[in-house]
Design a protein around this motif. Structure first.
Motif, PDB file in Angstrom:
ATOM      1  N   UNK A 178     -47.594 -65.736  13.267  1.00 39.43           N
ATOM      2  CA  UNK A 178     -47.311 -66.415  12.005  1.00 39.43           C
ATOM      3  C   UNK A 178     -45.884 -66.122  11.539  1.00 39.43           C
ATOM      4  N   UNK A 179     -45.275 -67.137  10.926  1.00 37.37           N
ATOM      5  CA  UNK A 179     -43.983 -66.953  10.267  1.00 37.37           C
ATOM      6  C   UNK A 179     -44.246 -66.780   8.782  1.00 37.37           C
ATOM      7  N   UNK A 180     -43.944 -65.593   8.284  1.00 36.12           N
ATOM      8  CA  UNK A 180     -44.242 -65.281   6.894  1.00 36.12           C
ATOM      9  C   UNK A 180     -42.991 -65.420   6.031  1.00 36.12           C
ATOM     10  N   UNK A 181     -43.193 -65.844   4.795  1.00 39.00           N
ATOM     11  CA  UNK A 181     -42.091 -65.939   3.856  1.00 39.00           C
ATOM     12  C   UNK A 181     -41.674 -64.527   3.476  1.00 39.00           C
ATOM     13  N   UNK A 182     -40.373 -64.233   3.614  1.00 39.59           N
ATOM     14  CA  UNK A 182     -39.904 -62.864   3.449  1.00 39.59           C
ATOM     15  C   UNK A 182     -38.525 -62.846   2.797  1.00 39.59           C
ATOM     16  N   UNK A 183     -38.133 -61.667   2.335  1.00 32.60           N
ATOM     17  CA  UNK A 183     -36.812 -61.484   1.742  1.00 32.60           C
ATOM     18  C   UNK A 183     -35.805 -61.222   2.865  1.00 32.60           C
ATOM     19  N   UNK A 184     -34.775 -62.040   2.938  1.00 33.29           N
ATOM     20  CA  UNK A 184     -33.735 -61.839   3.950  1.00 33.29           C
ATOM     21  C   UNK A 184     -32.941 -60.577   3.643  1.00 33.29           C
ATOM     22  N   UNK A 185     -32.820 -59.702   4.642  1.00 35.05           N
ATOM     23  CA  UNK A 185     -32.072 -58.462   4.430  1.00 35.05           C
ATOM     24  C   UNK A 185     -31.076 -58.168   5.544  1.00 35.05           C
ATOM     25  N   UNK A 186     -30.868 -59.146   6.439  1.00 40.75           N
ATOM     26  CA  UNK A 186     -29.903 -58.989   7.516  1.00 40.75           C
ATOM     27  C   UNK A 186     -28.861 -60.110   7.440  1.00 40.75           C
ATOM     28  N   UNK A 187     -27.616 -59.830   7.863  1.00 36.51           N
ATOM     29  CA  UNK A 187     -26.542 -60.835   7.731  1.00 36.51           C
ATOM     30  C   UNK A 187     -26.851 -62.170   8.393  1.00 36.51           C
ATOM     31  N   UNK A 188     -27.589 -62.166   9.499  1.00 34.25           N
ATOM     32  CA  UNK A 188     -27.860 -63.406  10.228  1.00 34.25           C
ATOM     33  C   UNK A 188     -29.183 -64.069   9.853  1.00 34.25           C
ATOM     34  N   UNK A 189     -29.893 -63.522   8.871  1.00 32.53           N
ATOM     35  CA  UNK A 189     -31.150 -64.141   8.440  1.00 32.53           C
ATOM     36  C   UNK A 189     -30.878 -65.503   7.807  1.00 32.53           C
ATOM     37  N   UNK A 190     -31.672 -66.495   8.167  1.00 33.49           N
ATOM     38  CA  UNK A 190     -31.496 -67.848   7.647  1.00 33.49           C
ATOM     39  C   UNK A 190     -32.458 -68.109   6.490  1.00 33.49           C
ATOM     40  N   UNK A 191     -32.025 -68.841   5.485  1.00 29.72           N
ATOM     41  CA  UNK A 191     -32.925 -69.158   4.373  1.00 29.72           C
ATOM     42  C   UNK A 191     -33.908 -70.251   4.756  1.00 29.72           C
ATOM     43  N   UNK A 192     -35.043 -70.266   4.087  1.00 23.70           N
ATOM     44  CA  UNK A 192     -36.016 -71.346   4.248  1.00 23.70           C
ATOM     45  C   UNK A 192     -35.602 -72.469   3.301  1.00 23.70           C
ATOM     46  N   UNK A 193     -35.168 -73.604   3.863  1.00 22.61           N
ATOM     47  CA  UNK A 193     -34.673 -74.727   3.067  1.00 22.61           C
ATOM     48  C   UNK A 193     -35.783 -75.752   2.881  1.00 22.61           C
ATOM     49  N   UNK A 194     -35.823 -76.343   1.709  1.00 21.70           N
ATOM     50  CA  UNK A 194     -36.949 -77.237   1.424  1.00 21.70           C
ATOM     51  C   UNK A 194     -36.611 -78.274   0.357  1.00 21.70           C
ATOM     52  N   UNK A 195     -37.516 -79.254   0.252  1.00 22.63           N
ATOM     53  CA  UNK A 195     -37.543 -80.197  -0.856  1.00 22.63           C
ATOM     54  C   UNK A 195     -38.818 -79.970  -1.647  1.00 22.63           C
ATOM     55  N   UNK A 196     -38.777 -80.353  -2.917  1.00 19.09           N
ATOM     56  CA  UNK A 196     -39.989 -80.392  -3.730  1.00 19.09           C
ATOM     57  C   UNK A 196     -40.569 -81.806  -3.671  1.00 19.09           C
TER      58      UNK A 196
END
Length: 209
Positions: A178-196
């Motif tokens: 599973x891919x869990x929603x998490x807080x990015x804490x590394x320089x190369x972590x990518x944000x989860x981008x979305x629309x409402x």
């Protein structure tokens, strides 16, 4: 004349800054988001296109439950949002903190609560987003941040109310299958981008105007 021109520039800058800071959050129809209305969080980046929800069989899971990205083309569960600081405004504004929850009785927490919060999980050494009992402190504050590269696109961030700590965007972190929603804490972590996406629009989702 020069003084009047300088004053005009200062007032123009203040007006522009204030307008940007208070811009409304928009859905895929280009309409302003409203508190206590159900919206889906629809992935708008490259890769698996699942939305945000809970693992299958969530009613049988422990409390709290990890918030995850769903499988391909599964839009997930709707969420409702409320501003952390009560306001007379009937819309949600960009870069303000909100409480987020899945509506309804979904978990084994008291009352079936499914309010989002950040929780550090020792077993994976990561701060994950979980859904469960409402906790009225900064661990439950989520900021809606506009993605300047996407029309009506956004990311979530968490901003600890602690001096010296910066806001961090939310991304995905793999745990098992599973891919869990998490807080990015590394320089190369990518944000989860979305629309409402409005709940009533699911099944007829259109690209943002």
């Amino acid at each position: 004349m020069m003084k009047l021109f300088s004053l005009f520039l200062v007032l123009l800058f203040i007006h522009t800054f204030a307008s940007a800071a208070s811009s409304p959050v928009l859905d895929t129809d280009g309409e302003e988001l409203k508190p206590d209305v159900e919206y889906y969080i629809s992935f708008n980046d490259y890769g698996p296109s699942g939305g945000i929800g809970l693992p299958r069989g969530w009613g049988r899971l422990k409390c709290p439950v990890s918030v995850i990205q769903m499988l391909q083309d599964d839009i997930g569960l709707p969420v409702i949002m409320k501003p952390v600081k009560p306001s007379e405004s009937k819309i949600l504004e960009n870069s303000t903190d909100v409480y987020i929850s899945f509506p309804g009785s979904l978990t084994r927490c008291p009352g079936g609560a499914a309010s989002w919060r950040v929780e550090y999980v020792e077993s994976v050494k990561k701060s994950l987003v979980v859904a469960g009992t409402f906790v009225p402190n900064p661990s439950s504050y989520f900021r809606i941040v506009q993605d300047p590269r996407e029309i009506n696109g956004y990311v979530f961030a968490t901003c600890p109310n602690i001096s010296g700590l910066q806001c961090r965007k939310l991304g995905l972190f793999g745990v098992g299958d599973q891919d869990r929603l998490a807080v990015n804490d590394q320089p190369n972590d990518l944000p989860y981008k979305f629309w409402f996406v409005k709940k009533e629009n699911v099944g007829v989702i259109q690209l943002p105007k």
